[in-house]
Scaffold this active site. Structure first.
Site, short mmCIF file in Angstrom:
data_model
loop_
_atom_site.label_atom_id
_atom_site.label_comp_id
_atom_site.label_asym_id
_atom_site.label_seq_id
_atom_site.Cartn_x
_atom_site.Cartn_y
_atom_site.Cartn_z
N SER A 43 0.83 -1.20 0.00
CA SER A 43 0.00 0.00 0.00
C SER A 43 0.88 1.27 0.00
O SER A 43 1.65 1.47 -0.92
CB SER A 43 -0.93 -0.07 1.21
OG SER A 43 -1.98 0.82 1.10
N ASP A 93 -9.15 -4.24 -5.66
CA ASP A 93 -8.61 -3.51 -4.51
C ASP A 93 -9.32 -2.17 -4.37
O ASP A 93 -9.25 -1.34 -5.27
CB ASP A 93 -7.11 -3.29 -4.70
CG ASP A 93 -6.40 -2.80 -3.45
OD1 ASP A 93 -7.01 -2.04 -2.68
OD2 ASP A 93 -5.22 -3.17 -3.25
N HIS A 123 -7.59 -5.60 -0.31
CA HIS A 123 -6.46 -4.69 -0.41
C HIS A 123 -5.15 -5.44 -0.27
O HIS A 123 -4.90 -6.07 0.75
CB HIS A 123 -6.59 -3.63 0.68
CG HIS A 123 -5.52 -2.58 0.66
ND1 HIS A 123 -5.04 -2.04 -0.51
CD2 HIS A 123 -4.84 -1.97 1.67
CE1 HIS A 123 -4.12 -1.13 -0.22
NE2 HIS A 123 -3.97 -1.09 1.09
#
Length: 507
Positions: free
Chosen positions: A223, A449, A477
């Site tokens: 991320s 996602d 995610h």
């Protein structure tokens, strides 16, 4: 309604079971990375004393070892004040390839925590034996010269605030509260608040690499951690070893574009979740997908009109309710928990949703807050992204968000307010990252996602000259550690054997 002080977290949610499933792949692996020894990395002028540090590891928890390292507060003035970074290590087997640094995202998430709590279940055993896995709290985060803003009591009170920025009075009240928050951060953190930007944190990673004794950096970033990794590769392309960037952030996007991308991403995932709920036996919503979404909107509207109250007496206004609603959408394995929470909320019990909101905020059951995720998140973003807090601009942005994401958009609007009175101006700016000359880099994107949309991974993989894109077809995610064996094999073969996945590998 109170909008978030900045856009939603990019943090990798580690919820529920993290079992690895078998999956199928397509495409043929590329040749292995050249295993010839890399030339010694150069030490930037003026930073010799930082690069030559010797780490003093000491046992700290179970099999873990911990240490600290010093870095310049301001890399333009290395002779000035310093910051302390906290590291931990999960030692590998008797013969390791080197160190593997890990960052879980955020910004503001603790790398110490992911190595302490999640690596044993997320990483394959061979990978754990092959590397010393290193966790670190980036500058401003957790145990590393932290950003300090509010006490737990003040943070609880802040989460109970409710404004309606769609009105002039509500927006004025929000701006006043945000200015007060910015003042708290500046007074309680001091000068270091102006140096918690991502570029500086990426430079810290090269100091860590040298202190760990590695000629090149091996790194796994989830991320927001992909931004750290991509900036590192741009700054130090010749020092890149093996980099996996999972759930990428697109460095060319500005604040408004990121917010809109996430709003649409979550809106799409909400629709997928709601259809899954309708197909189950215990869904609290009925009818067609559109009818069920109308019922969800009605629930949100009721909380907006009358905040709910948890069994511990805490008020849950709409923004905290939405924060709790969003968290299970990061991992589709937790969708049943969201269904139960919504069913209970409809019946008048908000405790399950509040549990997820507390998880998002880092609140413990005793009322304390672990780490400083909320404060660090705001501080880092305010330095990384210039924002436009002009009222007509924000109102136009809110209109677009609501049109593009009718369920979630309005709750992600007005994020620019959070940085309007920040003590230090933004130093970052959107731009393409190419990392010219870097060794092969692996970028992973998940098609469903919601927090870092798949298109962002596609974009980053295109920008980085040596990158290969690996696609996980699924929801949630990020991918490694929560998806399937195809992803696990690709990541672990890359780190352990140097096998670069072919660009276009799909799992």
């Amino acid at each position: 309604m109170r909008a978030s002080r900045s856009r939603p977290l990019f943090i990798m949610a580690i919820l529920g079971s993290l079992s690895l499933l078998l999956g199928s792949c397509s495409a043929t692996p590329a040749p292995a990375i050249d295993s010839a020894p890399a030339p010694a990395a150069k030490v930037p002028a003026g930073l010799e004393k930082f690069y030559s540090q010797e780490l003093d590891w000491a046992p700290c928890s179970g099999a873990l070892q911990c240490t600290e390292i010093e870095v310049p507060m301001d890399y333009a003035k290395p002779e000035g004040e310093t910051m302390t970074l906290a590291l931990n290590k999960r030692p590998g087997g008797k013969k390791t390839i080197g160190s593997l640094l890990v960052n879980p995202g955020g910004p503001g998430a603790s790398g110490l925590e992911i190595v302490a709590d999640a690596v044993p279940t997320m990483f394959g055993q061979k990978l754990q034996r092959g590397y010393d896995v290193i966790g670190f709290d980036p500058r401003g985060v957790g145990s590393s010269t932290p950003v300090k803003c509010q006490t737990p009591t003040e943070q609880d009170a802040s989460r109970e605030e409710q404004f309606d920025p769609s009105t002039d009075a509500g927006l004025a009240d929000m701006r006043k509260a945000s200015a007060a928050y910015a003042k708290q951060c500046a007074e309680r953190t001091g000068e270091s608040l102006g140096f918690v930007d991502t570029v500086s944190a990426a430079r810290d990673m090269d100091v860590m690499r040298a202190a760990l004794g590695d000629e090149q950096l091996n790194y796994l970033g989830y991320s927001y951690g992909t931004s750290l990794g991509a900036h590192y590769a741009e700054l130090f392309p010749s020092n890149v070893g093996k980099l996996v960037l999972d759930g990428a952030l697109d460095p060319t996007l500005g604040d408004d574009e990121i917010t809109l991308g996430q709003a649409v991403g979550f809106e799409n995932e909400i629709r997928s979740y709601m259809q899954d709920c309708l197909d189950s036996a215990d869904c609290p919503f009925t009818g067609t997908l559109d009818e069920a979404l109308t019922q969800l909107h009605d629930l949100f509207d009721s909380v907006k009109a009358t905040p709910m109250v948890g069994s511990d007496g805490r008020k849950v206004p709409i923004i905290d309710f939405v924060n709790g609603f969003i968290i299970p959408l990061y991992d589709n394995s937790t969708w049943p928990m969201l269904t139960e929470g919504l069913r209970n909320a409809i019946a008048g019990n908000v405790d399950d949703i509040l549990y997820f909101a507390d998880l998002n905020a880092g609140r413990e059951t005793d009322g304390s807050y672990s780490g400083n995720g909320t404060a660090a998140f705001t501080a880092i973003n305010c330095l990384d992204y210039p924002v436009d807090a002009d009222i007509p601009t924000m109102r136009a942005g809110a209109k677009t968000l609501t049109e593009k994401a009718p369920t979630i958009g309005e709750y992600l609007a007005y994020g620019a307010v959070g940085c309007q009175d920040w003590e230090f101006p933004a130093t970052g700016k959107p731009g393409k990252l190419t990392a010219k000359g870097a060794a092969p880099i692996m970028v992973i994107g998940t098609t469903g996602d919601p927090a870092t949309p798949y298109a962002w991974s596609q974009s980053l993989a295109t920008q980085l000259e040596s990158a290969s894109l690996v696609t996980f077809e699924g929801h949630g995610h990020t991918a490694y550690g929560r998806s399937n064996g195809c992803i696990s094999n690709a990541v672990e073969s890359y780190f352990l054997d140097g096998t670069v996945p072919a660009d276009g590998l799909t799992c």
